[in-house]
Design an enzyme around this catalytic site. Structure first.
Site, PDB file in Angstrom:
ATOM      1  N   ASN A 392       0.820  -1.211   0.000  1.00 51.78           N
ATOM      2  CA  ASN A 392       0.000   0.000   0.000  1.00 51.78           C
ATOM      3  C   ASN A 392       0.858   1.266   0.000  1.00 51.78           C
ATOM      4  OD1 ASN A 392      -1.890   1.980   0.335  1.00 51.78           O
ATOM      5  ND2 ASN A 392      -2.948   1.043   2.049  1.00 51.78           N
ATOM      6  N   ASP A 393       1.490   1.574   1.128  1.00 55.31           N
ATOM      7  CA  ASP A 393       2.211   2.841   1.221  1.00 55.31           C
ATOM      8  C   ASP A 393       3.347   2.953   0.207  1.00 55.31           C
ATOM      9  OD1 ASP A 393       0.561   3.644   3.276  1.00 55.31           O
ATOM     10  OD2 ASP A 393       1.851   2.807   4.837  1.00 55.31           O
ATOM     11  N   VAL A 394       3.985   1.830  -0.119  1.00 57.09           N
ATOM     12  CA  VAL A 394       5.146   1.886  -1.018  1.00 57.09           C
ATOM     13  C   VAL A 394       4.749   2.128  -2.469  1.00 57.09           C
ATOM     14  CG1 VAL A 394       6.567   0.432   0.454  1.00 57.09           C
ATOM     15  CG2 VAL A 394       5.231  -0.628  -1.365  1.00 57.09           C
ATOM     16  N   ILE A 395       3.422   2.169  -2.758  1.00 55.35           N
ATOM     17  CA  ILE A 395       2.991   2.477  -4.125  1.00 55.35           C
ATOM     18  C   ILE A 395       2.136   3.740  -4.150  1.00 55.35           C
ATOM     19  CG2 ILE A 395       3.088   0.107  -4.997  1.00 55.35           C
ATOM     20  CD1 ILE A 395      -0.055   0.127  -4.513  1.00 55.35           C
ATOM     21  N   ALA A 433       1.108   3.625   7.478  1.00 52.82           N
ATOM     22  CA  ALA A 433       1.241   5.056   7.747  1.00 52.82           C
ATOM     23  C   ALA A 433      -0.118   5.687   8.019  1.00 52.82           C
ATOM     24  CB  ALA A 433       1.940   5.739   6.571  1.00 52.82           C
TER      25      ALA A 433
END
Lengths: 466, 97
Positions: A392-395, A433
């Site tokens: 999720n956060d890394v994209i 996050a």
């Protein structure tokens, strides 16, 4: 120097060379296994050489220790699940640090029994350092272990005045060390120093969130090396200094890589009590008025099966759902249809540096398919379909565009540049996050809702029908 | 400052540089095995533990030493074995067994 001492010294030199050469061989997966074996041989030689040292007169206790330690180590190494690797490395760090601290404590007790006057400055300084670093590594590692294993809550544990108290403990450690080195070898104060060192390790890790554990594990890895290094100064043994500093630098490099991948400074990770600690526990829900396109297995299979190129983006959600083997099956199936399949691995995709690569390797995916962030990002614009599984956060493109976002500036995988995007996700919940991901509302994006494992399995059976 | 300490510091600084040099070349795909392998190497504290334990007739130091030997040996044996187990899984081609 007599013959035995010379043999020991030369064996240590050989062992040190084997450590350095062994790590060097880890620069390629083809030679890495041999590298590890060479380092193990180095360790065996170093231990064997130590056993012929004239200082050692009694072997019975040593043998007891070695047998118990080997059994526990071997059983753990064979039983541990690959998903649990971070906590195992964490625990091992702790044991290494603990050993160094105990060596320093024992040396202090021995030296204090030998003389009434103050011990040599060099010795007492390195003893204090070794105890503090070793004990902090020990207790800190076991808190990290508890957080990763789920025994302790992954959420940052904070209380009012925490930073002040932590600072006071640290200052007390410094003052106590100075007193013990320069003024008097007071036993009560010495035990206070030992106790406070262990306490500081706990207090230092509890305010750090579960999501930041990769950084903590890397840092504690570095500490365990430094602890061995300082213990080497205490017992005046160069092999400990060399091996310890090798590990110390490895940990430092990995810590730095992890911080960079999260776009945060080490100080921010250690002191800001960031993140919720549990995936999906974010408090901000989707606003609801934006349109989300969802697809079923059949449609997703059509897009994947007729693509020329596909990039799979695995996140920890994939590993948590044990979907690796289904993913491998999908990969093989797509490759047999002539689809060019690659994997995009973000540095913080797993729970420790390189964790995702191990998890995929365990599922027998060849490492040649796995690509680092920098290599794969240039390929997304030519990619027909990106399949995101449990990331999720890394994209999240907000990291590139939205200056107000807490993750702004974090390097991400440019999934949004692919021609089609399929995201497998349980719900619209936010990630670690706790921030919204606008990628879910991108017109190119199709949400494929459900558990990672079932959804990939359905995808496999639908692709087979094409 | 004693000569031994100075010698130790020299070795420490040089070994740090050697470490940074070789470790920087390890690709991200091998970072977990690197860490667990390095972890095993940090079990070198076992040497200090052996020296402490084997020295004299049993005292309080011997007990601390034995615990240190156990801890460090877990670190060494477990670390190298688990690294080997992981590296065994890294294959170039799926068929390669």
């Amino acid at each position: 120097m007599n013959l035995i001492d010379s043999i020991i010294a030369l064996t240590y030199l050989l062992a040190a060379s084997l450590f350095i050469y062994g790590i060097r061989e880890m620069s390629s997966p083809a030679t890495a296994r041999r590298g590890n074996l060479l380092a193990a041989v180095g360790m065996f030689l170093a231990i064997a050489a130590t056993l012929i040292d004239r200082q050692i007169v009694s072997y019975s206790w040593i043998m007891v220790g070695i047998v118990i330690g080997s059994l526990i180590g071997a059983v753990t190494a064979y039983k541990v699940k690959m998903t649990a690797m971070p906590q195992m490395v964490g625990a091992f760090n702790g044991f290494g640090g603990g050993a160094s601290a105990l060596v320093a404590i024992a040396e202090f007790l021995r030296l204090i029994g030998e003389t009434d006057s103050l011990m040599r400055f060099d010795t007492s300084v390195t003893i204090m350092l070794s105890i503090i670093i070793g004990a902090v590594t020990f207790s800190g590692s076991f808190i990290a272990y508890g957080k990763l294993e789920g025994i302790l809550s992954g959420a940052p544990m904070t209380f009012p005045g925490q930073k002040v108290i932590n600072a006071l403990v640290l200052i007390s450690l410094v003052i106590l060390s100075i007193y013990l080195v320069a003024v008097d070898h007071n036993m009560s104060l010495f035990y206070l120093l030992v106790g406070l060192s262990f306490l500081y390790g706990i207090m230092f890790v509890i305010p750090i969130g579960g999501a930041d554990m990769p950084v903590v594990i890397s840092l504690l890895n570095s500490f365990s090396g430094m602890a061995a290094c300082t213990a080497g100064f205490v017992v005046e043994n160069n092999i400990l200094i060399i091996a310890g500093s090798l590990v110390g630098s490895a940990g430092l490099i990995l810590t730095q890589i992890m911080c960079k991948a999260m776009n945060r400074s080490l100080a921010n990770v250690l002191f800001s009590a960031f993140g919720t600690g549990d995936a999906g526990a974010g408090s901000i829900r989707s606003s609801g008025d934006k349109a989300v396109r969802s697809v079923d297995a059949e449609e997703a299979a059509m897009i994947m099966g007729y693509a020329q190129s596909a990039v799979i983006v695995p996140g920890y959600g994939m590993a948590a759902a044990q979907a690796q083997h289904a993913v491998r099956e999908l990969t093989e199936l797509l490759e047999s249809r002539g689809v060019d399949v690659k994997f995009a691995i973000h540095p913080v995709a797993g729970r420790m540096p390189g964790h995702m690569n191990v998890l995929l390797a365990e599922a027998q995916l060849p490492y040649t398919l796995l690509h680092d962030m920098d290599d794969i990002n240039v390929e997304f614009p030519h990619t027909d379909v990106a399949l995101v599984i449990g990331a999720n956060d890394v994209i999240n493109p907000a990291a590139r565009t939205d200056k107000s976002s807490p993750i702004y500036g974090m390097p991400i995988l440019d999934v949004d540049k692919a021609k089609n995007i399929i995201i497998i996700k349980r719900s619209m919940n936010t990630g670690f996050a706790g921030i919204e991901n606008e990628l879910f509302y991108n017109p190119k994006t199709m949400m494929y809702f459900g558990g990672a494992r079932e959804k990939v399995q359905e995808l496999v059976s639908e692709v087979k029908k094409l | 400052m004693s000569e031994t300490l100075l010698m130790g510091l020299t070795i420490f600084v040089l070994a740090m540089f050697a470490g940074l040099e070789v470790i920087n070349k390890v690709p991200p795909t091998l970072h977990t095995p690197l860490m667990s392998g390095a972890n095993a190497i940090s079990g070198i504290a076992v040497i200090g533990a052996l020296l402490v334990t084997g020295r004299v007739a049993p005292t309080i130091e011997t007990i601390l030493g034995v615990i240190a030997v156990i801890f460090a040996t877990i670190n060494v044996v477990g670390g190298f074995l688990v690294t080997d187990r992981m590296l065994l899984m890294f294959k170039k081609k799926p068929s390669e067994k």
